[in-house]
Design a protein around this motif. Structure first.
Motif, short mmCIF file in Angstrom:
data_model
loop_
_atom_site.label_atom_id
_atom_site.label_comp_id
_atom_site.label_asym_id
_atom_site.label_seq_id
_atom_site.Cartn_x
_atom_site.Cartn_y
_atom_site.Cartn_z
N VAL A 41 -2.55 5.79 -3.28
CA VAL A 41 -3.06 4.76 -2.37
C VAL A 41 -3.68 3.62 -3.17
O VAL A 41 -3.43 2.44 -2.90
CB VAL A 41 -4.07 5.37 -1.36
CG1 VAL A 41 -4.81 4.28 -0.59
CG2 VAL A 41 -3.35 6.31 -0.41
N ASP A 42 -4.50 3.96 -4.17
CA ASP A 42 -5.13 2.93 -5.01
C ASP A 42 -4.09 2.05 -5.69
O ASP A 42 -4.29 0.84 -5.85
CB ASP A 42 -6.01 3.57 -6.08
CG ASP A 42 -7.31 4.12 -5.53
OD1 ASP A 42 -7.65 3.85 -4.36
OD2 ASP A 42 -7.99 4.85 -6.28
N SER B 28 -1.22 1.15 -4.63
CA SER B 28 -0.32 0.45 -3.72
C SER B 28 -0.97 -0.81 -3.17
O SER B 28 -2.20 -0.90 -3.08
CB SER B 28 0.09 1.38 -2.56
OG SER B 28 -1.03 1.63 -1.74
N ASP B 29 -0.13 -1.75 -2.81
CA ASP B 29 -0.61 -2.99 -2.20
C ASP B 29 -0.71 -2.85 -0.68
O ASP B 29 -1.41 -3.63 -0.04
CB ASP B 29 0.34 -4.15 -2.54
CG ASP B 29 0.40 -4.39 -4.03
OD1 ASP B 29 -0.67 -4.57 -4.64
OD2 ASP B 29 1.51 -4.37 -4.59
N ALA B 30 0.01 -1.89 -0.13
CA ALA B 30 0.02 -1.67 1.32
C ALA B 30 0.56 -0.28 1.60
O ALA B 30 1.13 0.37 0.71
CB ALA B 30 0.90 -2.72 2.01
N LEU B 31 0.36 0.16 2.84
CA LEU B 31 0.91 1.44 3.30
C LEU B 31 1.87 1.17 4.46
O LEU B 31 1.63 0.27 5.27
CB LEU B 31 -0.20 2.37 3.80
CG LEU B 31 -1.35 2.68 2.84
CD1 LEU B 31 -2.37 3.59 3.53
CD2 LEU B 31 -0.84 3.31 1.56
N LYS C 289 -7.22 -2.05 3.07
CA LYS C 289 -5.83 -1.80 2.67
C LYS C 289 -4.90 -2.21 3.81
O LYS C 289 -5.07 -1.77 4.95
CB LYS C 289 -5.63 -0.31 2.36
CG LYS C 289 -4.25 0.07 1.86
CD LYS C 289 -3.94 -0.40 0.47
CE LYS C 289 -4.75 0.29 -0.59
NZ LYS C 289 -4.38 -0.13 -1.96
N VAL D 291 -1.93 -2.02 6.30
CA VAL D 291 -1.17 -0.88 6.81
C VAL D 291 -0.26 -1.35 7.94
O VAL D 291 -0.70 -2.00 8.89
CB VAL D 291 -2.10 0.23 7.35
CG1 VAL D 291 -1.28 1.39 7.92
CG2 VAL D 291 -3.05 0.74 6.27
N ALA E 197 -9.02 -0.14 7.70
CA ALA E 197 -7.73 -0.62 7.22
C ALA E 197 -7.46 -1.99 7.82
O ALA E 197 -8.00 -2.35 8.87
CB ALA E 197 -6.62 0.34 7.64
N ARG F 60 -11.07 2.50 -2.45
CA ARG F 60 -10.22 1.31 -2.35
C ARG F 60 -9.42 1.26 -1.05
O ARG F 60 -8.56 0.40 -0.88
CB ARG F 60 -9.29 1.23 -3.56
CG ARG F 60 -10.12 0.94 -4.83
CD ARG F 60 -9.33 0.58 -6.04
NE ARG F 60 -8.39 -0.49 -5.81
CZ ARG F 60 -7.28 -0.63 -6.50
NH1 ARG F 60 -6.96 0.22 -7.44
NH2 ARG F 60 -6.47 -1.63 -6.25
N PHE F 61 -9.71 2.18 -0.11
CA PHE F 61 -8.98 2.15 1.15
C PHE F 61 -9.42 1.04 2.10
O PHE F 61 -8.56 0.38 2.70
CB PHE F 61 -9.05 3.50 1.87
CG PHE F 61 -8.13 3.54 3.06
CD1 PHE F 61 -6.80 3.89 2.92
CD2 PHE F 61 -8.58 3.17 4.32
CE1 PHE F 61 -5.94 3.87 4.00
CE2 PHE F 61 -7.73 3.16 5.41
CZ PHE F 61 -6.41 3.52 5.25
N HIS G 292 5.56 -6.30 -4.34
CA HIS G 292 4.47 -5.51 -3.76
C HIS G 292 4.88 -4.05 -3.64
O HIS G 292 5.94 -3.74 -3.12
CB HIS G 292 4.07 -6.06 -2.39
CG HIS G 292 3.43 -7.40 -2.46
ND1 HIS G 292 2.11 -7.58 -2.79
CD2 HIS G 292 3.93 -8.64 -2.27
CE1 HIS G 292 1.82 -8.86 -2.79
NE2 HIS G 292 2.91 -9.52 -2.49
#
Length: 182
Positions: free
Chosen positions: A71-72, A74-77, A108, A110, A136, A104-105, A7
């Protein structure tokens, strides 16, 4: 033998300081992350223009387009943000404002990483409220505090201290579990 999914986690440091405990803890996290996580540190905070809804049309400012693409992709922040005047620093709030219109946020995942030895709960509470408003998926089980001494802390000092290092490793394992890649 099945290979576990890897991920991609975009790490966002909320500080503009040249030597930042929040950035240091994210840099250390990259070295300590389980093999199932690829941690990527975003470095464009200072280059973002001030948010203006008039600029949210095509084409986006290039720095904003790069942020949204990161961000798009990524699988997570994983966010490590300091507290300033009992809130989120303006530059980081500006980054979040640019993500409000990011298609796509919503949804997501986080995780929040608090690097303050004093807690900085005001900023953490504000971040949670902002991120909930942005839809999120807050990963509370993968969020936590890794208390660092503050200004002047670097990646090497985070890695050299057993308590913060152990807490960071535990947080990253919880993040991997939350993403289904432990």
């Amino acid at each position: 033998m099945t290979v576990a999914a890897r991920h991609r986690v975009l790490c966002l440091a909320g500080s503009l300081r040249a030597v930042s405990a929040n950035r240091a803890v994210l840099e250390a996290a990259r070295e300590l992350a389980p093999a199932s996580l690829e941690l990527v540190l975003y470095d464009g905070l200072a280059a973002l223009p001030w948010f203006n809804p008039d600029d949210e049309r095509d084409p986006l400012p290039p720095t904003v387009a790069r942020l949204r693409a990161a961000v798009d992709g990524s699988d997570a922040l994983l966010i490590a943000c300091p507290e300033y005047a009992h809130g989120v620093p303006g530059a980081f709030k500006n980054l979040l404002d640019w993500l409000v219109g990011c298609p796509r946020f919503p949804g997501k995942p986080v995780a929040l990483l608090n690097a303050s030895a004093r807690g900085s709960h005001h900023a953490q509470d504000a971040l949670r409220e902002i991120l909930r408003t942005m839809s999120a998926e807050l990963l509370d089980a993968a969020s936590g505090t890794v208390p660092l001494p503050g200004a002047g802390c670097d990646r090497a000092s985070v890695l050299a201290q057993p308590q913060p290092r152990g807490e960071l490793e535990a947080l990253l394992k919880r993040l991997a579990r939350a993403l289904g890649s432990d």
